[in-house]
Design an enzyme around this catalytic site. Structure first.
Site, short mmCIF file in Angstrom:
data_model
loop_
_atom_site.label_atom_id
_atom_site.label_comp_id
_atom_site.label_asym_id
_atom_site.label_seq_id
_atom_site.Cartn_x
_atom_site.Cartn_y
_atom_site.Cartn_z
N SER A 1 5.53 -3.08 -0.24
CA SER A 1 6.74 -3.25 0.57
C SER A 1 7.37 -1.90 0.86
CB SER A 1 7.72 -4.11 -0.24
OG SER A 1 9.00 -4.08 0.35
N TYR B 1 12.63 -5.61 -8.18
CA TYR B 1 11.54 -6.09 -7.32
C TYR B 1 10.72 -4.89 -6.81
CZ TYR B 1 9.22 -7.48 -3.01
OH TYR B 1 8.28 -7.65 -2.01
N LYS C 1 6.62 -3.50 -7.43
CA LYS C 1 5.65 -3.12 -6.40
C LYS C 1 5.15 -1.70 -6.67
CE LYS C 1 5.62 -6.85 -3.93
NZ LYS C 1 4.42 -7.71 -3.90
#
Ligand code: NAD
Ligand code: WQD
Length: 336
Positions: A123, A147, A151
């Site tokens: 992302s 989050y 990643k």
């Protein structure tokens, strides 16, 4: 045979369509924690082709190995994971468990089965606050929420794996803001509960499920004061995966942005959605949302160079029209 983890979800289902249309055989592994089985029925309806479905969790290494071997998989496209920035702040351990431990178990299973080709859903959030724009792939990586950290950790794990064994082919795709839906209106984004992201919220206002949009911040250093993002049509994104699969024939580990290179403000999106839907989208300017940045958009040169000439083709008008077709044909999502 391609294993698609999380294939029932928003981006996974659109990618399954593009894979089947490109003549690939597909097996989806999904635990349906954030998706509906109906999406995969619709994928098969669109393509008039069958795919295999396994109901299971990527953290079950033995089961994943069995799937890889029994289906004779040659590559994995790995979408499965949790994706809410907000939830990741309140439940970080769930995010590390699902996203980091889940990917670790998947990679172990792949190693044991000698399947060494993977495309991973990363992302733009891994970049954190922009030092410069557009974000090139070598912009420093400094995620600002759990989050994004998950990643980043997975990206690092993949780079370490590639450094230890040069026979792996690893594509790290950093998505910007995927929106829109398949032109059939049969598949699209179906968030559970109150949507966190802009487009699902705007679409639910237009269809009458919510009164008004809260615009988070009207005083950013952008042309109209609202946040600017690089929205990319989910079908362009899905086609980027098919292109990445083809260009990953050779062993390597490479990170590539998937965006359009162009940013739009919240108010530009609202206007485009009103035009596409013919419905008003009332809004109110509210305080900034914590953790948001003013602007975010991608450098696209590397994608064009490494993904066999792939580039995003669909404009904001098409994104909104397709999103609206999905929303208006399925006002309460798949199972509403
Ligand atoms: P989604 O929630 O619609 O799809 C994820 C799918 O994975 C769901 O079907 C869910 O049931 C499944 N899943 C979750 N945990 C699982 C597990 N442990 N085992 C098996 N299946 C599991 O999300 P999406 O928008 O399609 O995103 C796909 C991937 O792309 C995610 O990894 C996400 O972090 C990443 N990504 C998404 C965006 C975005 O804005 N949508 C942007 C950048 C990156
Ligand atoms: C877009 C713009 C908001 C909702 C997130 C993740 C990122 C990636 C994509 C997974 C911003 C504004 C939003 C609303 C608003 N996902 N907004 N009212 O924050 O750019 O990115 O999704 O990897 O990691 O962080 O996307 O759609 O939430 O917001 O005004 O109700 O819309 O402030 O400017 P974001 P978004």
């Amino acid at each position: 045979m391609i294993l698609v983890t999380g294939g029932a979800g928003y981006i996974g289902s659109h990618t399954c369509v593009e894979l089947l249309n490109a003549g690939k055989d597909v097996v989806v592994l999904d635990n349906f924690s954030n998706s509906s089985r109906t999406s995969l029925e619709r994928v098969q309806q669109i393509c008039r082709k069958r795919l295999a479905v396994v109901d299971g969790d990527i953290r079950d290494q033995t089961m994943v190995e069995k799937v890889l071997n029994e289906f004779g998989c040659t590559a994995v496209i790995h979408f499965a994971g949790l994706k809410s920035v907000f939830d990741s702040v309140t439940s970080p351990l769930d995010y590390y468990d699902n996203n980091v431990i889940g990917t670790h178990r998947l990679l172990r299973a792949m190693q044991a089965s000698h399947v060494k080709r993977i495309i991973f859903s990363s992302s733009a959030t891994v970049y954190g606050d922009p030092k410069f724009l557009p974000y090139t792939e070598d912009h420093p990586l400094k995620p600002v929420n759990p989050y994004g950290q998950t990643k980043f950790v997975v990206e690092e794990m993949l780079r370490d794996l590639s450094a230890s064994d040069s026979t792996w082919s690893i594509g790290i795709l950093r998505y910007f803001n995927p929106i829109g839906a398949h032109e059939s209106g049969l598949i699209g984004e179906d968030p559970k509960g109150v949507p966190n992201n802009l487009l699902p919220f705007v679409a639910q206002v237009a269809v009458g499920r919510r009164d008004r949009l809260n615009v988070f911040g009207g005083d950013y250093d952008t042309p109209d004061g609202t946040g600017v993002r690089d929205y990319i049509h989910v079908v362009d994104l899905a086609q980027g995966h098919v292109a990445a699969l083809a260009s990953l024939e050779q062993p390597a580990c490479i990170a590539v942005n998937l965006g359009t290179g162009r940013g739009y403000s919240v108010l530009e999106v609202v206007k485009a959605f009103e035009n596409a839907s013919g419905k008003p989208v009332p809004y109110e300017i509210r305080p900034r949302r914590s953790g948001d940045i003013a602007s975010c958009y991608a450098a696209t040169d590397r994608a064009e160079k490494y993904l066999g000439g792939w580039r995003a083709k669909r404009n904001l008008e098409t994104m909104c029209k397709d999103h609206w077709r999905w929303q208006s044909q399925n006002p309460n999502g798949y199972d509403g």
